[in-house]
Design a protein around this motif. Structure first.
Motif, mmCIF file in Angstrom:
data_model
loop_
_atom_site.group_PDB
_atom_site.id
_atom_site.type_symbol
_atom_site.label_atom_id
_atom_site.label_comp_id
_atom_site.label_asym_id
_atom_site.label_seq_id
_atom_site.Cartn_x
_atom_site.Cartn_y
_atom_site.Cartn_z
ATOM 1 N N ILE A 57 1.037 -0.804 -0.041
ATOM 2 C CA ILE A 57 -0.293 -0.311 0.512
ATOM 3 C C ILE A 57 0.863 1.472 0.413
ATOM 4 C CG2 ILE A 57 -1.662 1.665 1.964
ATOM 5 C CD1 ILE A 57 -1.982 -1.697 2.084
ATOM 6 N N ILE A 58 2.102 1.141 0.788
ATOM 7 C CA ILE A 58 2.226 2.268 0.816
ATOM 8 C C ILE A 58 3.784 2.860 -0.772
ATOM 9 C CG2 ILE A 58 4.730 3.800 2.271
ATOM 10 C CD1 ILE A 58 1.835 2.899 3.600
ATOM 11 N N SER A 59 4.438 1.594 -1.053
ATOM 12 C CA SER A 59 4.578 1.733 -2.363
ATOM 13 C C SER A 59 3.595 2.487 -3.462
ATOM 14 C CB SER A 59 4.582 0.393 -2.825
ATOM 15 O OG SER A 59 5.584 0.228 -3.415
ATOM 16 N N GLN A 62 2.873 5.811 -2.761
ATOM 17 C CA GLN A 62 4.074 6.663 -2.950
ATOM 18 C C GLN A 62 4.335 7.208 -4.461
ATOM 19 O OE1 GLN A 62 7.215 7.945 -1.095
ATOM 20 N NE2 GLN A 62 6.643 9.421 -2.202
ATOM 21 N N LEU A 63 3.905 6.442 -5.136
ATOM 22 C CA LEU A 63 3.686 6.922 -6.676
ATOM 23 C C LEU A 63 2.907 8.026 -7.299
ATOM 24 C CD1 LEU A 63 3.381 3.746 -8.128
ATOM 25 C CD2 LEU A 63 5.321 4.719 -8.327
ATOM 26 N N ASN A 66 4.817 13.073 -4.765
ATOM 27 C CA ASN A 66 5.879 13.048 -4.872
ATOM 28 C C ASN A 66 6.114 14.199 -4.244
ATOM 29 O OD1 ASN A 66 4.358 15.468 -5.642
ATOM 30 N ND2 ASN A 66 5.097 14.557 -8.269
ATOM 31 N N MET A 67 5.634 14.674 -3.502
ATOM 32 C CA MET A 67 6.424 15.925 -1.742
ATOM 33 C C MET A 67 5.783 15.603 -1.240
ATOM 34 S SD MET A 67 5.353 18.476 -4.255
ATOM 35 C CE MET A 67 6.371 19.569 -3.201
ATOM 36 N N HIS A 68 5.730 14.226 -0.067
ATOM 37 C CA HIS A 68 6.650 13.779 0.923
ATOM 38 C C HIS A 68 6.732 12.113 0.171
ATOM 39 C CE1 HIS A 68 3.366 16.579 1.454
ATOM 40 N NE2 HIS A 68 3.810 16.845 3.157
ATOM 41 N N GLN A 69 7.813 11.915 1.471
ATOM 42 C CA GLN A 69 8.204 10.719 1.317
ATOM 43 C C GLN A 69 7.564 10.139 2.892
ATOM 44 O OE1 GLN A 69 12.545 10.686 2.820
ATOM 45 N NE2 GLN A 69 12.550 8.395 2.255
ATOM 46 N N LEU A 70 7.240 8.829 2.078
ATOM 47 C CA LEU A 70 6.512 7.999 2.871
ATOM 48 C C LEU A 70 7.520 6.409 3.652
ATOM 49 C CD1 LEU A 70 3.248 7.433 0.529
ATOM 50 C CD2 LEU A 70 3.162 9.769 2.360
#
Length: 193
Positions: A57-59, A62-63, A66-70
């Motif tokens: 889900i996190i992967s 993340q797609l 683009n402004m935040h790193q999960l």
């Protein structure tokens, strides 16, 4: 070679697509409310290896973020009993809210661990936070924290209400810790298998 009109048309189509997606989400949320209110919210629980499930889900999120790193800060190997579709809905809501309400933040931290026979999952942002007097209302239908992020987009304030109903229907709990201008941590619990 692209013409100026092509670029303008492309931008216009992108904006239209975004609005259609927002309207589609609103309609889905309203349908969910109807199911909840009529007692027809159905869950289909099954044993679920949560570590891999959460990573996927996190992967996927993340797609589109683009402004935040999960960041997965902790992800224990746990098997839970839950409806994978509904649980995806809960996690997606919490993570997208974390991104939406922390426009200046650069990361969202997600963790999962075992505690007293439950899996506890947390989503932490570094955003606007929620005042103490708003926290008891945040899970109610149509409630939105007033004026916190004008760029948050079209919303009816249904996502957290729906997430809470899903979690509680699955014998879990949804809660938060928050401080204005320091961010929020949303937690939910799900029984271990």
């Amino acid at each position: 070679m692209k013409k100026a009109g092509d670029t303008a048309n492309g931008t216009f189509l992108e904006k239209m697509e975004l609005q259609v997606l927002r309207l589609e989400k609103l309609i889905r949320d309203l349908l969910e409310i109807t199911r909840i209110e009529s007692g027809k919210l159905s869950l289909h629980p099954e044993p679920l290896p949560f570590k891999e499930f959460l990573e996927q889900i996190i992967s996927d999120l993340q797609l589109i973020t683009n402004m935040h790193q999960l960041i997965l800060t902790e992800n224990s190997v746990l098997t839970i009993t839950a409806d994978p579709t509904r649980l995806t809905q809960v996690i997606t809501n919490l993570v997208t809210n974390a991104v939406k309400y922390s426009p200046e933040g650069k990361k969202v931290e997600i963790a999962a661990k075992e505690e007293n026979g439950f899996m506890i999952c947390s989503v932490k942002d570094f955003g606007v936070g929620i005042a103490a007097n708003e926290q008891s209302l945040i899970f109610e239908r149509f409630h939105q924290v007033a004026g916190k992020n004008p760029n948050a987009g079209l919303s009816l304030g249904l996502g957290l209400y729906i997430a809470k109903e899903i979690v509680e229907e699955g014998s879990g709990k949804l809660w938060l810790e928050s401080e204005p201008n320091k961010g929020s941590i949303f937690y939910f619990s799900v029984p271990l298998t």
